[in-house]
Design a protein around this motif. Structure first.
Motif, PDB file in Angstrom:
ATOM      1  N   ARG A   1      -0.947  -2.244  72.936  1.00 46.48           N
ATOM      2  CA  ARG A   1      -1.758  -1.865  71.791  1.00 46.48           C
ATOM      3  C   ARG A   1      -3.126  -2.520  71.841  1.00 46.48           C
ATOM      4  NH1 ARG A   1       3.223  -1.721  67.441  1.00 46.48           N
ATOM      5  NH2 ARG A   1       4.082   0.193  68.273  1.00 46.48           N
ATOM      6  N   LYS A   2      -4.073  -1.894  71.158  1.00 46.79           N
ATOM      7  CA  LYS A   2      -5.465  -2.322  71.190  1.00 46.79           C
ATOM      8  C   LYS A   2      -5.657  -3.743  70.679  1.00 46.79           C
ATOM      9  CE  LYS A   2      -9.967  -0.847  69.406  1.00 46.79           C
ATOM     10  NZ  LYS A   2     -10.673  -1.620  70.366  1.00 46.79           N
ATOM     11  N   GLU A   3      -5.014  -4.096  69.601  1.00 43.51           N
ATOM     12  CA  GLU A   3      -5.209  -5.401  68.962  1.00 43.51           C
ATOM     13  C   GLU A   3      -3.880  -5.940  68.464  1.00 43.51           C
ATOM     14  OE1 GLU A   3      -7.832  -4.371  65.768  1.00 43.51           O
ATOM     15  OE2 GLU A   3      -9.605  -4.533  67.017  1.00 43.51           O
ATOM     16  N   ILE A   4      -3.812  -7.242  68.267  1.00 43.23           N
ATOM     17  CA  ILE A   4      -2.597  -7.867  67.749  1.00 43.23           C
ATOM     18  C   ILE A   4      -2.252  -7.315  66.370  1.00 43.23           C
ATOM     19  CG2 ILE A   4      -3.767  -9.872  66.731  1.00 43.23           C
ATOM     20  CD1 ILE A   4      -0.390  -9.993  68.550  1.00 43.23           C
ATOM     21  N   GLU A   5      -3.277  -6.958  65.586  1.00 47.03           N
ATOM     22  CA  GLU A   5      -3.029  -6.416  64.247  1.00 47.03           C
ATOM     23  C   GLU A   5      -2.189  -5.140  64.306  1.00 47.03           C
ATOM     24  OE1 GLU A   5      -6.040  -7.226  65.365  1.00 47.03           O
ATOM     25  OE2 GLU A   5      -6.922  -8.649  63.965  1.00 47.03           O
ATOM     26  N   ASN A   6      -2.303  -4.401  65.389  1.00 49.15           N
ATOM     27  CA  ASN A   6      -1.554  -3.150  65.502  1.00 49.15           C
ATOM     28  C   ASN A   6      -0.050  -3.412  65.538  1.00 49.15           C
ATOM     29  OD1 ASN A   6      -4.293  -2.672  66.193  1.00 49.15           O
ATOM     30  ND2 ASN A   6      -3.697  -0.704  67.020  1.00 49.15           N
ATOM     31  N   TYR A   7       0.346  -4.539  66.115  1.00 49.71           N
ATOM     32  CA  TYR A   7       1.763  -4.892  66.100  1.00 49.71           C
ATOM     33  C   TYR A   7       2.194  -5.262  64.688  1.00 49.71           C
ATOM     34  CZ  TYR A   7       1.806  -4.834  71.174  1.00 49.71           C
ATOM     35  OH  TYR A   7       1.741  -4.435  72.476  1.00 49.71           O
ATOM     36  N   LEU A   8       1.313  -5.938  63.958  1.00 42.54           N
ATOM     37  CA  LEU A   8       1.641  -6.371  62.604  1.00 42.54           C
ATOM     38  C   LEU A   8       1.744  -5.199  61.635  1.00 42.54           C
ATOM     39  CD1 LEU A   8      -0.690  -9.502  62.432  1.00 42.54           C
ATOM     40  CD2 LEU A   8       1.759  -9.426  62.967  1.00 42.54           C
ATOM     41  N   LEU A   9       1.119  -4.078  61.961  1.00 36.62           N
ATOM     42  CA  LEU A   9       1.181  -2.883  61.126  1.00 36.62           C
ATOM     43  C   LEU A   9       2.452  -2.061  61.351  1.00 36.62           C
ATOM     44  CD1 LEU A   9      -2.475  -1.598  61.545  1.00 36.62           C
ATOM     45  CD2 LEU A   9      -1.411  -2.236  59.390  1.00 36.62           C
ATOM     46  N   ASP A  10       3.122  -2.304  62.454  1.00 40.76           N
ATOM     47  CA  ASP A  10       4.289  -1.517  62.825  1.00 40.76           C
ATOM     48  C   ASP A  10       5.317  -1.531  61.690  1.00 40.76           C
ATOM     49  OD1 ASP A  10       7.015  -1.019  64.028  1.00 40.76           O
ATOM     50  OD2 ASP A  10       5.733  -0.625  65.764  1.00 40.76           O
ATOM     51  N   PRO A  11       5.784  -0.347  61.267  1.00 44.20           N
ATOM     52  CA  PRO A  11       6.743  -0.281  60.155  1.00 44.20           C
ATOM     53  C   PRO A  11       7.995  -1.140  60.364  1.00 44.20           C
ATOM     54  CG  PRO A  11       5.903   1.896  60.623  1.00 44.20           C
ATOM     55  CD  PRO A  11       5.390   0.991  61.721  1.00 44.20           C
ATOM     56  N   ASP A  12       8.495  -1.224  61.595  1.00 44.98           N
ATOM     57  CA  ASP A  12       9.675  -2.051  61.848  1.00 44.98           C
ATOM     58  C   ASP A  12       9.367  -3.529  61.619  1.00 44.98           C
ATOM     59  OD1 ASP A  12      11.227   0.156  62.490  1.00 44.98           O
ATOM     60  OD2 ASP A  12      10.759   0.021  64.629  1.00 44.98           O
ATOM     61  N   VAL A  13       8.186  -3.961  62.037  1.00 42.84           N
ATOM     62  CA  VAL A  13       7.790  -5.352  61.848  1.00 42.84           C
ATOM     63  C   VAL A  13       7.609  -5.650  60.362  1.00 42.84           C
ATOM     64  CG1 VAL A  13       5.955  -7.055  62.292  1.00 42.84           C
ATOM     65  CG2 VAL A  13       6.741  -5.546  64.137  1.00 42.84           C
ATOM     66  N   VAL A  14       6.937  -4.747  59.650  1.00 46.15           N
ATOM     67  CA  VAL A  14       6.718  -4.927  58.214  1.00 46.15           C
ATOM     68  C   VAL A  14       8.063  -5.011  57.486  1.00 46.15           C
ATOM     69  CG1 VAL A  14       5.853  -3.799  56.118  1.00 46.15           C
ATOM     70  CG2 VAL A  14       4.430  -3.875  58.178  1.00 46.15           C
ATOM     71  N   SER A  15       8.972  -4.120  57.816  1.00 41.81           N
ATOM     72  CA  SER A  15      10.282  -4.088  57.178  1.00 41.81           C
ATOM     73  C   SER A  15      11.058  -5.380  57.422  1.00 41.81           C
ATOM     74  CB  SER A  15      11.072  -2.885  57.695  1.00 41.81           C
ATOM     75  OG  SER A  15      12.333  -2.839  57.104  1.00 41.81           O
ATOM     76  N   ARG A  16      11.072  -5.843  58.666  1.00 44.45           N
ATOM     77  CA  ARG A  16      11.820  -7.066  58.999  1.00 44.45           C
ATOM     78  C   ARG A  16      11.140  -8.312  58.437  1.00 44.45           C
ATOM     79  NH1 ARG A  16      14.196  -6.128  65.058  1.00 44.45           N
ATOM     80  NH2 ARG A  16      15.065  -4.082  64.613  1.00 44.45           N
TER      81      ARG A  16
ATOM     82  N   THR B   1      -1.413   2.359  69.126  1.00 41.88           N
ATOM     83  CA  THR B   1      -1.876   1.899  70.428  1.00 41.88           C
ATOM     84  C   THR B   1      -3.399   1.975  70.530  1.00 41.88           C
ATOM     85  OG1 THR B   1       0.165   2.595  71.513  1.00 41.88           O
ATOM     86  CG2 THR B   1      -1.764   2.335  72.927  1.00 41.88           C
ATOM     87  N   PHE B   2      -3.993   3.055  70.038  1.00 43.21           N
ATOM     88  CA  PHE B   2      -5.405   3.315  70.297  1.00 43.21           C
ATOM     89  C   PHE B   2      -6.376   2.974  69.170  1.00 43.21           C
ATOM     90  CE2 PHE B   2      -3.273   6.219  73.286  1.00 43.21           C
ATOM     91  CZ  PHE B   2      -3.871   5.791  74.460  1.00 43.21           C
ATOM     92  N   PHE B   3      -5.926   2.956  67.928  1.00 42.69           N
ATOM     93  CA  PHE B   3      -6.835   2.711  66.807  1.00 42.69           C
ATOM     94  C   PHE B   3      -6.926   1.218  66.520  1.00 42.69           C
ATOM     95  CE2 PHE B   3      -6.783   7.003  64.358  1.00 42.69           C
ATOM     96  CZ  PHE B   3      -6.934   7.705  65.537  1.00 42.69           C
ATOM     97  N   SER B   4      -8.034   0.813  65.959  1.00 44.51           N
ATOM     98  CA  SER B   4      -8.236  -0.586  65.606  1.00 44.51           C
ATOM     99  C   SER B   4      -7.355  -0.976  64.421  1.00 44.51           C
ATOM    100  CB  SER B   4      -9.708  -0.808  65.242  1.00 44.51           C
ATOM    101  OG  SER B   4      -9.871  -2.026  64.561  1.00 44.51           O
ATOM    102  N   GLY B   5      -6.554  -2.017  64.602  1.00 44.02           N
ATOM    103  CA  GLY B   5      -5.696  -2.500  63.527  1.00 44.02           C
ATOM    104  C   GLY B   5      -6.493  -2.944  62.317  1.00 44.02           C
ATOM    105  N   LYS B   6      -7.634  -3.594  62.557  1.00 49.24           N
ATOM    106  CA  LYS B   6      -8.469  -4.043  61.438  1.00 49.24           C
ATOM    107  C   LYS B   6      -8.974  -2.844  60.640  1.00 49.24           C
ATOM    108  CE  LYS B   6     -10.143  -8.252  63.671  1.00 49.24           C
ATOM    109  NZ  LYS B   6      -9.927  -8.087  65.100  1.00 49.24           N
ATOM    110  N   ASP B   7      -9.370  -1.785  61.334  1.00 54.03           N
ATOM    111  CA  ASP B   7      -9.826  -0.579  60.636  1.00 54.03           C
ATOM    112  C   ASP B   7      -8.692   0.038  59.828  1.00 54.03           C
ATOM    113  OD1 ASP B   7     -12.313  -0.932  61.801  1.00 54.03           O
ATOM    114  OD2 ASP B   7     -12.046   0.651  63.291  1.00 54.03           O
ATOM    115  N   MET B   8      -7.497   0.057  60.409  1.00 55.66           N
ATOM    116  CA  MET B   8      -6.362   0.639  59.690  1.00 55.66           C
ATOM    117  C   MET B   8      -6.034  -0.185  58.453  1.00 55.66           C
ATOM    118  SD  MET B   8      -4.079   2.244  62.729  1.00 55.66           S
ATOM    119  CE  MET B   8      -2.972   2.968  61.547  1.00 55.66           C
ATOM    120  N   PHE B   9      -6.103  -1.514  58.560  1.00 58.96           N
ATOM    121  CA  PHE B   9      -5.892  -2.358  57.381  1.00 58.96           C
ATOM    122  C   PHE B   9      -6.914  -2.021  56.299  1.00 58.96           C
ATOM    123  CE2 PHE B   9      -3.464  -5.707  59.809  1.00 58.96           C
ATOM    124  CZ  PHE B   9      -2.356  -5.712  58.981  1.00 58.96           C
ATOM    125  N   CYS B  10      -8.183  -1.885  56.704  1.00 57.53           N
ATOM    126  CA  CYS B  10      -9.231  -1.546  55.731  1.00 57.53           C
ATOM    127  C   CYS B  10      -8.945  -0.204  55.061  1.00 57.53           C
ATOM    128  CB  CYS B  10     -10.608  -1.518  56.401  1.00 57.53           C
ATOM    129  SG  CYS B  10     -11.244  -3.144  56.849  1.00 57.53           S
TER     130      CYS B  10
END
Length: 156
Positions: A10-25, A135-144
């Protein structure tokens, strides 16, 4: 041969933190309903699709050892993020950045906009970058882009 370590996809570490499975767990019983969260995540990807294409096209323009800014806007935080994400706003953002960059290096706005045109299809719904936005989008942008949805989930 034995492999050690890991491979970052994935593009950034934030992208892993956004993953629904990670959020759920990670949030357990405090996690939002997973399908609502997935819908908010996909909506944020839709919202930033054109902006992502613009950022990638600017990055592709970068010349060796000559960094170029590939984002714009201000959200009041540390990560620049535009208030408006329309295709027209992205074209304006590209033109402004290239105009500033051009003072040090000759780059044609038309070349960057041509990259942008090609990338729009891959970043919008149905494109391969959109289909794999974590994988391709910026995690920071998605958070915003997810701010209001996250507030609605009680996640601040």
């Amino acid at each position: 041969m034995k492999l050690l370590g890991w491979f970052w996809e994935r593009k950034e570490i934030e992208n892993y933190l956004l993953d629904p499975d990670v959020v759920s767990r990670a949030l357990g019983s405090k996690a939002p309903p997973i399908e609502d969260y997935r819908a908010a995540l996909e909506e944020s990807a839709r919202a930033i699709a054109d902006y992502t294409a613009a950022r990638i096209s600017l990055s592709l323009t970068r010349q060796p050892l000559r960094p170029i800014k590939n984002c714009w806007g201000n959200t009041g935080g540390q990560h620049p993020f535009p208030n408006s994400l329309t295709e027209s706003d992205c074209r304006t953002g590209i033109a402004e950045i290239i105009c500033q960059y051009e003072q040090a290096r000759k780059i044609e706005v038309e070349d960057v906009l041509q990259n942008f045109e090609e990338l729009l299809v891959t970043c919008r719904v149905g494109g391969h970058r959109f289909e794999n936005f974590l994988t391709f989008f910026s995690g920071k942008d998605m958070f915003c882009a997810m701010r209001s949805a996250l507030r609605g989930f009680g996640l601040g």
